[in-house]
Design a protein around this motif. Sequence first.
Motif, short mmCIF file in Angstrom:
data_model
loop_
_atom_site.label_atom_id
_atom_site.label_comp_id
_atom_site.label_asym_id
_atom_site.label_seq_id
_atom_site.Cartn_x
_atom_site.Cartn_y
_atom_site.Cartn_z
N VAL A 57 8.37 31.84 -4.65
CA VAL A 57 7.22 31.70 -3.75
C VAL A 57 7.72 31.81 -2.31
N ASN A 58 7.70 33.00 -1.77
CA ASN A 58 8.26 33.26 -0.44
C ASN A 58 7.16 33.53 0.59
N ILE A 59 6.23 32.61 0.68
CA ILE A 59 5.15 32.66 1.65
C ILE A 59 5.03 31.27 2.27
N PRO A 60 4.33 31.13 3.39
CA PRO A 60 4.11 29.78 3.95
C PRO A 60 3.37 28.90 2.95
N VAL A 61 3.95 27.75 2.64
CA VAL A 61 3.37 26.83 1.66
C VAL A 61 3.23 25.44 2.28
N LEU A 62 2.06 24.87 2.13
CA LEU A 62 1.80 23.51 2.58
C LEU A 62 1.58 22.63 1.35
N VAL A 63 2.35 21.55 1.24
CA VAL A 63 2.22 20.59 0.15
C VAL A 63 1.67 19.29 0.74
N ILE A 64 0.53 18.84 0.23
CA ILE A 64 -0.10 17.61 0.71
C ILE A 64 -0.15 16.58 -0.42
N GLY A 65 0.37 15.40 -0.15
CA GLY A 65 0.33 14.31 -1.12
C GLY A 65 -0.26 13.06 -0.49
N PHE A 66 -0.39 12.00 -1.30
CA PHE A 66 -0.99 10.76 -0.85
C PHE A 66 -0.14 9.57 -1.28
N THR A 67 -0.06 8.60 -0.40
CA THR A 67 0.91 7.51 -0.58
C THR A 67 0.74 6.74 -1.88
N HIS A 68 -0.49 6.53 -2.35
CA HIS A 68 -0.70 5.72 -3.54
C HIS A 68 -1.22 6.54 -4.72
N ASP A 69 -0.86 7.81 -4.75
CA ASP A 69 -1.26 8.66 -5.87
C ASP A 69 -0.41 8.30 -7.09
N ASN A 70 -1.04 7.70 -8.10
CA ASN A 70 -0.33 7.32 -9.31
C ASN A 70 -0.20 8.47 -10.31
N LEU A 71 -1.06 9.48 -10.19
CA LEU A 71 -1.01 10.61 -11.11
C LEU A 71 0.11 11.58 -10.74
N PHE A 72 0.17 11.93 -9.47
CA PHE A 72 1.24 12.79 -8.94
C PHE A 72 1.87 12.07 -7.75
N PRO A 73 2.82 11.18 -8.01
CA PRO A 73 3.38 10.33 -6.96
C PRO A 73 4.04 11.14 -5.84
N PRO A 74 4.14 10.55 -4.64
CA PRO A 74 4.74 11.24 -3.50
C PRO A 74 6.12 11.84 -3.79
N ARG A 75 6.90 11.19 -4.65
CA ARG A 75 8.23 11.74 -4.94
C ARG A 75 8.12 13.14 -5.57
N GLU A 76 7.06 13.38 -6.34
CA GLU A 76 6.88 14.71 -6.92
C GLU A 76 6.48 15.72 -5.85
N GLN A 77 5.73 15.26 -4.84
CA GLN A 77 5.39 16.15 -3.72
C GLN A 77 6.65 16.53 -2.95
N HIS A 78 7.55 15.55 -2.78
CA HIS A 78 8.83 15.83 -2.12
C HIS A 78 9.64 16.84 -2.94
N GLN A 79 9.70 16.63 -4.24
CA GLN A 79 10.44 17.56 -5.11
C GLN A 79 9.85 18.96 -5.05
N LEU A 80 8.53 19.03 -5.11
CA LEU A 80 7.84 20.32 -5.07
C LEU A 80 8.16 21.05 -3.77
#
Length: 336
Positions: A275-298
């Motif tokens: 994926v070699n285009i501008p990508v924005l990943v948005i997460g939420f501090t108390h997301d239990n389904l997709f926790p912030p650590r997964e947003q960091h990994q992504l």
Amino acid sequence: MELNTINKEVAKRTEKVTLRHFITESGTELSAIRIFYHSWGKLNSRADNVIWICHGLTADSNAAAWWPGLIGPGKTFDTNKYFIICPNTPGSCYGSSTPKELKSAADLPDKINLKITARDIANMFDLMTVQLGIKQIHILTGPSIGGFLALEWAIANTLPVKKLALVATSYYASPWNIAINETQRMAINRQNKKAGLATARAIAILSYRSAEAYNSTQQGKNETNEFYAATYQQYQGEKLVKRFSPDAYEFMIDLFNSHDVSRKNTDAHAALSKVNIPVLVIGFTHDNLFPPREQHQLAEMIPGATLQIIASDFGHDAFLTESRKVSAIIKNKLNI
């Protein structure tokens, strides 16, 4: 948030396309697939001013209703500049082919389940762009499992996409996700289907919200001495039963579970490096389904991705309740 809310500020169109002789990842041919969609704005002469939105698990294609503040004249997804489209995922409840219709189109024996993956849906959407004459997508986005579909499509790179916004999502369905989904399936299959669906939804809501949200909004009892937290769970289950079917819910759970960019003998990092285009990943501090650590990994695995974590007590559902913040970040970070 009600899906049937009418956004009177935004003129919308509802249409459908039909795909013929679609081949799934597993090699099954579907004779016909109907895809219902909402759209706003106009496609320009170059057919490249497209903003494509993929919806969440039980949402519909009217993104202006469930993602308020993003779509309209002068808004982030400006209908004066862009052609905005949101299709209803096949297998859902809002105009596209139902699970029963998809099974019939596959002409499979009753005992054999039809397997439709997130990549299959992305491929369907890609074929849909051919019918609509779309040459390029300016921004591809989706929250939750809509993010799954957007990410799968971006990795496939079958149609030029200029920018990608992934909201409250992940690069795979984690064991935690699958455990929650299986618990919901158990509820549906061991009770009356509609009662089971209500229970499944109540289970899901616990993963969509946070303890902070419940503790701030559901304190105490009502006038009949029932806990607000208990009646809220009942209300959420009953509300979904009125607008969604058990079969479609199980289909969407299976679709959720299918998502894993590391399948087919590659790893997640190798897949996401495509994926070699501008990508924005948005997460939420108390997301239990997709926790912030997964947003960091992504974000770490996608070259040059920008990560933004929004502080909110509303867990995974913050992508709905914090839509104005989401809108502002997409506008600023992706320069639209």
